[in-house]
Design a protein around this motif. Structure first.
Motif, PDB file in Angstrom:
ATOM      1  N   CYS A 123       0.818  -1.208   0.000  1.00 55.99           N
ATOM      2  CA  CYS A 123       0.000   0.000   0.000  1.00 55.99           C
ATOM      3  C   CYS A 123       0.853   1.260   0.000  1.00 55.99           C
ATOM      4  O   CYS A 123       1.938   1.295   0.577  1.00 55.99           O
TER       5      CYS A 123
ATOM      6  N   ASN B  71      -2.706   3.383  10.170  1.00 56.35           N
ATOM      7  CA  ASN B  71      -3.954   3.892  10.728  1.00 56.35           C
ATOM      8  C   ASN B  71      -5.190   3.176  10.193  1.00 56.35           C
ATOM      9  O   ASN B  71      -6.312   3.536  10.559  1.00 56.35           O
ATOM     10  N   TYR B  72      -4.992   2.186   9.349  1.00 53.47           N
ATOM     11  CA  TYR B  72      -6.103   1.522   8.683  1.00 53.47           C
ATOM     12  C   TYR B  72      -6.200   0.058   9.074  1.00 53.47           C
ATOM     13  O   TYR B  72      -5.205  -0.681   9.017  1.00 53.47           O
TER      14      TYR B  72
ATOM     15  N   MET C  92      -7.324  -3.574   8.009  1.00 53.42           N
ATOM     16  CA  MET C  92      -7.197  -4.184   6.697  1.00 53.42           C
ATOM     17  C   MET C  92      -8.047  -5.445   6.620  1.00 53.42           C
ATOM     18  O   MET C  92      -8.253  -6.143   7.614  1.00 53.42           O
TER      19      MET C  92
ATOM     20  N   THR D 215      -5.335  -2.362  13.233  1.00 48.94           N
ATOM     21  CA  THR D 215      -4.235  -1.509  12.782  1.00 48.94           C
ATOM     22  C   THR D 215      -2.864  -2.008  13.215  1.00 48.94           C
ATOM     23  O   THR D 215      -1.897  -1.905  12.455  1.00 48.94           O
TER      24      THR D 215
ATOM     25  N   ALA E 247      -8.648  -1.532   2.571  1.00 47.61           N
ATOM     26  CA  ALA E 247      -8.218  -0.710   3.694  1.00 47.61           C
ATOM     27  C   ALA E 247      -9.385   0.131   4.162  1.00 47.61           C
ATOM     28  O   ALA E 247     -10.058   0.779   3.351  1.00 47.61           O
ATOM     29  N   VAL E 248      -9.621   0.142   5.477  1.00 47.05           N
ATOM     30  CA  VAL E 248     -10.733   0.889   6.064  1.00 47.05           C
ATOM     31  C   VAL E 248     -10.205   1.813   7.140  1.00 47.05           C
ATOM     32  O   VAL E 248      -9.577   1.366   8.103  1.00 47.05           O
ATOM     33  N   GLY E 249     -10.486   3.103   6.979  1.00 46.44           N
ATOM     34  CA  GLY E 249     -10.091   4.103   7.955  1.00 46.44           C
ATOM     35  C   GLY E 249     -11.293   4.784   8.578  1.00 46.44           C
ATOM     36  O   GLY E 249     -12.441   4.557   8.194  1.00 46.44           O
ATOM     37  N   TRP E 250     -11.008   5.624   9.554  1.00 47.76           N
ATOM     38  CA  TRP E 250     -12.062   6.378  10.215  1.00 47.76           C
ATOM     39  C   TRP E 250     -12.057   7.802   9.703  1.00 47.76           C
ATOM     40  O   TRP E 250     -10.973   8.408   9.585  1.00 47.76           O
TER      41      TRP E 250
ATOM     42  N   ASN F  57     -12.082   4.244   2.488  1.00 47.15           N
ATOM     43  CA  ASN F  57     -12.225   2.865   2.064  1.00 47.15           C
ATOM     44  C   ASN F  57     -11.519   2.699   0.724  1.00 47.15           C
ATOM     45  O   ASN F  57     -11.951   3.275  -0.278  1.00 47.15           O
TER      46      ASN F  57
END
Length: 117
Positions: free
Chosen positions: A24, A31-32, A34, A53, A98-101, A105
């Motif tokens: 990536c 921070n993501y 997975m 994370t 990958a999913v973050g806040w 996405n």
């Protein structure tokens, strides 16, 4: 520029092993959370495995528990999926996610895994 570059797919006989990688860039990988998904022809995309994370917690679909291992190396910005004891029903395109806040996405391009004798 966000990129998730997958590799390691291919053809293998039942009982064999493969290791998928997802390298990536363009975002703060550490921070993501997975995930690995897979999609077989004519079927919906299926969640295979997740990892937090730091890698402290992992979860797996029942169909792959005991055979697949998800891991990550935050120093290399890379996600892995070790697949052992492969079965024909594991044949699918495997996707890195990958999913973050709160809503980020990102998806990889997918890599084909084929398990057949």
């Amino acid at each position: 520029q966000v990129q998730l570059v997958e590799s390691g797919g291919g053809s293998v006989q039942p009982g064999g092993s493969l290791r998928l990688s997802c390298t990536c860039s363009g975002f703060t990988f550490s921070n993501y959370g997975m995930k690995w998904y897979r999609q077989a022809p004519g079927k919906e995309r299926e969640l295979v495995a997740t990892i937090t994370t730091t890698g402290s917690t992992t979860n797996y679909a029942d169909s792959v528990k005991g055979r697949f291992t998800i891991s990550r190396d935050n120093t290399k910005n890379t996600l892995y999926l070790q697949m052992n004891s492969l079965k024909p029903e594991d044949t699918a395109v495997y996707f890195c996610n990958a999913v973050g806040w709160p809503q980020a996405n990102f998806w990889g391009q997918g890599t084909q895994v084929t398990v057949s004798s």
